[in-house]
Structure formats: structure tokens, C-alpha cells
Design an enzyme around this catalytic site. Sequence first.
Site, PDB file in Angstrom:
ATOM      1  N   GLU A 292     -28.993  -7.261 -29.216  1.00  0.00           N
ATOM      2  CA  GLU A 292     -30.132  -6.844 -28.082  1.00  0.00           C
ATOM      3  C   GLU A 292     -29.715  -5.214 -27.923  1.00  0.00           C
ATOM      4  O   GLU A 292     -30.478  -4.349 -27.539  1.00  0.00           O
ATOM      5  CB  GLU A 292     -29.833  -7.405 -26.703  1.00  0.00           C
ATOM      6  CG  GLU A 292     -30.409  -8.998 -26.951  1.00  0.00           C
ATOM      7  CD  GLU A 292     -29.765 -10.009 -25.943  1.00  0.00           C
ATOM      8  OE1 GLU A 292     -29.129  -9.845 -25.032  1.00  0.00           O
ATOM      9  OE2 GLU A 292     -30.169 -11.203 -26.282  1.00  0.00           O
TER      10      GLU A 292
ATOM     11  N   GLU B 261     -23.935 -13.743 -34.748  1.00  0.00           N
ATOM     12  CA  GLU B 261     -25.028 -14.403 -33.868  1.00  0.00           C
ATOM     13  C   GLU B 261     -26.076 -13.945 -34.531  1.00  0.00           C
ATOM     14  O   GLU B 261     -26.840 -12.840 -34.730  1.00  0.00           O
ATOM     15  CB  GLU B 261     -25.152 -13.535 -32.475  1.00  0.00           C
ATOM     16  CG  GLU B 261     -23.842 -13.644 -31.823  1.00  0.00           C
ATOM     17  CD  GLU B 261     -24.203 -13.410 -30.093  1.00  0.00           C
ATOM     18  OE1 GLU B 261     -23.965 -14.532 -29.300  1.00  0.00           O
ATOM     19  OE2 GLU B 261     -24.788 -12.623 -30.000  1.00  0.00           O
TER      20      GLU B 261
ATOM     21  N   LYS C 144     -25.497 -11.302 -19.954  1.00  0.00           N
ATOM     22  CA  LYS C 144     -26.715 -10.489 -20.033  1.00  0.00           C
ATOM     23  C   LYS C 144     -26.910  -9.722 -18.650  1.00  0.00           C
ATOM     24  O   LYS C 144     -26.274  -9.600 -17.770  1.00  0.00           O
ATOM     25  CB  LYS C 144     -27.733 -11.214 -21.055  1.00  0.00           C
ATOM     26  CG  LYS C 144     -27.216 -11.721 -22.214  1.00  0.00           C
ATOM     27  CD  LYS C 144     -28.280 -12.266 -22.969  1.00  0.00           C
ATOM     28  CE  LYS C 144     -27.586 -12.833 -24.209  1.00  0.00           C
ATOM     29  NZ  LYS C 144     -28.723 -13.237 -25.189  1.00  0.00           N
TER      30      LYS C 144
ATOM     31  N   ASN D 268     -21.723 -14.590 -22.173  1.00  0.00           N
ATOM     32  CA  ASN D 268     -22.360 -13.422 -21.953  1.00  0.00           C
ATOM     33  C   ASN D 268     -23.629 -13.488 -21.085  1.00  0.00           C
ATOM     34  O   ASN D 268     -24.561 -14.272 -21.211  1.00  0.00           O
ATOM     35  CB  ASN D 268     -22.847 -12.969 -23.359  1.00  0.00           C
ATOM     36  CG  ASN D 268     -23.843 -11.714 -23.285  1.00  0.00           C
ATOM     37  OD1 ASN D 268     -23.834 -10.897 -22.347  1.00  0.00           O
ATOM     38  ND2 ASN D 268     -24.202 -11.228 -24.335  1.00  0.00           N
TER      39      ASN D 268
ATOM     40  N   SER E 296     -27.959 -20.000 -29.198  1.00  0.00           N
ATOM     41  CA  SER E 296     -28.331 -21.151 -28.594  1.00  0.00           C
ATOM     42  C   SER E 296     -27.013 -22.218 -28.650  1.00  0.00           C
ATOM     43  O   SER E 296     -27.382 -23.496 -28.904  1.00  0.00           O
ATOM     44  CB  SER E 296     -29.607 -21.661 -29.562  1.00  0.00           C
ATOM     45  OG  SER E 296     -30.625 -21.068 -29.295  1.00  0.00           O
TER      46      SER E 296
ATOM     47  N   HIS F  64     -23.945  -5.609 -29.514  1.00  0.00           N
ATOM     48  CA  HIS F  64     -24.761  -7.181 -29.521  1.00  0.00           C
ATOM     49  C   HIS F  64     -26.131  -6.630 -30.119  1.00  0.00           C
ATOM     50  O   HIS F  64     -26.502  -5.659 -29.796  1.00  0.00           O
ATOM     51  CB  HIS F  64     -24.830  -7.455 -28.234  1.00  0.00           C
ATOM     52  CG  HIS F  64     -25.443  -8.837 -27.646  1.00  0.00           C
ATOM     53  ND1 HIS F  64     -26.803  -9.113 -27.882  1.00  0.00           N
ATOM     54  CD2 HIS F  64     -25.067 -10.096 -27.696  1.00  0.00           C
ATOM     55  CE1 HIS F  64     -27.224 -10.402 -27.840  1.00  0.00           C
ATOM     56  NE2 HIS F  64     -26.189 -10.993 -27.771  1.00  0.00           N
TER      57      HIS F  64
ATOM     58  N   GLY G   8     -31.343 -17.316 -27.818  1.00  0.00           N
ATOM     59  CA  GLY G   8     -32.304 -17.698 -26.924  1.00  0.00           C
ATOM     60  C   GLY G   8     -33.535 -18.534 -27.479  1.00  0.00           C
ATOM     61  O   GLY G   8     -34.618 -18.475 -26.677  1.00  0.00           O
TER      62      GLY G   8
HETATM   63  P1  13P Z   1     -28.147 -17.749 -26.001  1.00  0.00           P
HETATM   64  O1  13P Z   1     -26.937 -18.569 -26.105  1.00  0.00           O
HETATM   65  O2  13P Z   1     -28.904 -17.766 -24.984  1.00  0.00           O
HETATM   66  O3  13P Z   1     -28.947 -18.035 -27.384  1.00  0.00           O
HETATM   67  O4  13P Z   1     -27.579 -16.228 -26.435  1.00  0.00           O
HETATM   68  C1  13P Z   1     -26.582 -15.839 -27.310  1.00  0.00           C
HETATM   69  C2  13P Z   1     -26.112 -14.681 -27.329  1.00  0.00           C
HETATM   70  O5  13P Z   1     -26.882 -13.612 -27.334  1.00  0.00           O
HETATM   71  C3  13P Z   1     -24.828 -14.412 -26.840  1.00  0.00           C
HETATM   72  O6  13P Z   1     -24.353 -13.262 -26.674  1.00  0.00           O
END
Ligand code: 13P
Length: 255
Positions: A101, A171, A12, A10, A217, A99, A177
Amino acid sequence: MDRRMLVAGNWKMYTTSGEGAVLVQDIAEELDDSLSGVEVVVCPPFTGIKAVSTVIELDHLTMGLGAQDVFWEQEGPFTGAISPRMLTELRCTHVIIGHSERREHFGETDETVNKKVHAAFRAGLQPIVCCGETLATREAGNTDAFVRSQITSGVAGLDAEQAGRLVVAYEPIWAIGTGRTPTPESANDVARAIRATIGAMYGPPAAMQMRVLYGGSVKPENAKMFFGEPDIDGALVGGASLDAKSFADIVRAAL
Ligand code: 13P
């Protein structure tokens, strides 16, 4: 049951179209021919999809291409939205839905997730449905109930065949992150609860067939631990998917 491992990146809101085209080429070079055992998917921002799709086509790559969101209508007065047919036209195969976010910053709810999951299946796109708890929910001991409820609403109304093709990404929000992760065993407990929820809704064969990814992560150093768990069938990778070598190392850990 032999489920094929899936590793999705992803990207982002990090890559321009040009950067995405370079990144997918770098990933393909790093992976060489070690791709075949694992399903690999890259998910650029909308504006990068065409460029990445062109690289995948011209270089005859077997990797899948996903969007990070989709709207549920095919067309209409929905300023700023992207429809399933716009994604399939660019040879998208997958789409991330719900997601955390998007839930936090764009008002996504279990109800909109459900509409998008149905729209994705109608268009022949493979949905990757995200779920996961906040730290407060985890500390209150409510992770299982929370995630079960997200899944129950988010994937309601499918048929058993669609349910079997589902990909759910677990997740935990506090792991995204942050460099923090649950233990592989505790991630597997939630993955098992997700599978049990699908089993209760759609029957055991769908539950055995559907795939659960872990996300939050994931790095080359910890990927193998998660992939060793029986109910975890791959990863949804954020930060580490922006580095071709790290992403390829995570893919190789799934082989
Ligand atoms: P990270 O791998 O940066 O923690 O992000 C995970 C994520 O949100 C994947 O969709």
C-alpha cells in the site's frame, strides 16, 4: 533450525489512539499467558503508538510494538516524516517497511525500502520488509523473479548478521483484503525462493535464521495451514488483527 514464530498485526489506517489502547488491552486479555511461544507484535498508526506503548508498559505485556513506516533520516526538514529515533523513544521494537500500500499510494520503491531497512537496523528497530506480486505478475508466471528482485534490491548492503535477523513478509497483492489466498504450498514456494535469495546474498546461516511471514487474508480458519509450511514462520495480519479474538486465535494457531 528452530525459528521463533512471529505474528504481527498491521492495523493500517483504522484505529484512533483511543481505539488502539482498547484493542491492545483486549488482545492481551484474549491471549492471557499463551503469549510466550510466539512473538506477537502490534502495529498501530503513528498517532496511536504512544497510547499503545503506555498500555504495554503499564500492563507489563511482552508484545512487541511496531510502526507501519519510517523515514531514513534521524531528523531534518522532512515535513510529515517520522524518524527511527522518534519510534525508539516510544519503545517501538519493529517497523513494517515497503508495504504494497505504501508502494502503490506513497511512491515507495525498492530503493527507498533499502534506505529504510538500513535506518531501522541502525536504530535497533527490527524491520519487517514486505514484498509480493500483483495478479498480472502471477498470471504471467513471473512471481518468483519479481519477488527475488524486490528482495535483492530491498535488503542490499547488509551484513550477514543483520540478514539473519531479517523478517520478510510475503504478501501477494491480490490476496490483501480480498479473502483470496494462494495455496499454502504455493506461498511456501515463494517463501523458499526468498530464503534462497538471502542465502545467495548473505550465506546459508543467514538464510536459515531469517524469518518469512505470509500475509494476505490470514484468518483464524486458514492460519494453521500456512503455519504448517516449513519456510513460513508466521503471519502479517491486516483485517483480522483488528478483532482481538480473531488475532488471538491466529496467534494460538502459531503455537
Ligand atoms: P489482510 O489480512 O486484511 O488481507 O491484510 C494483509 C496485509 O496487508 C497485512 O499487512
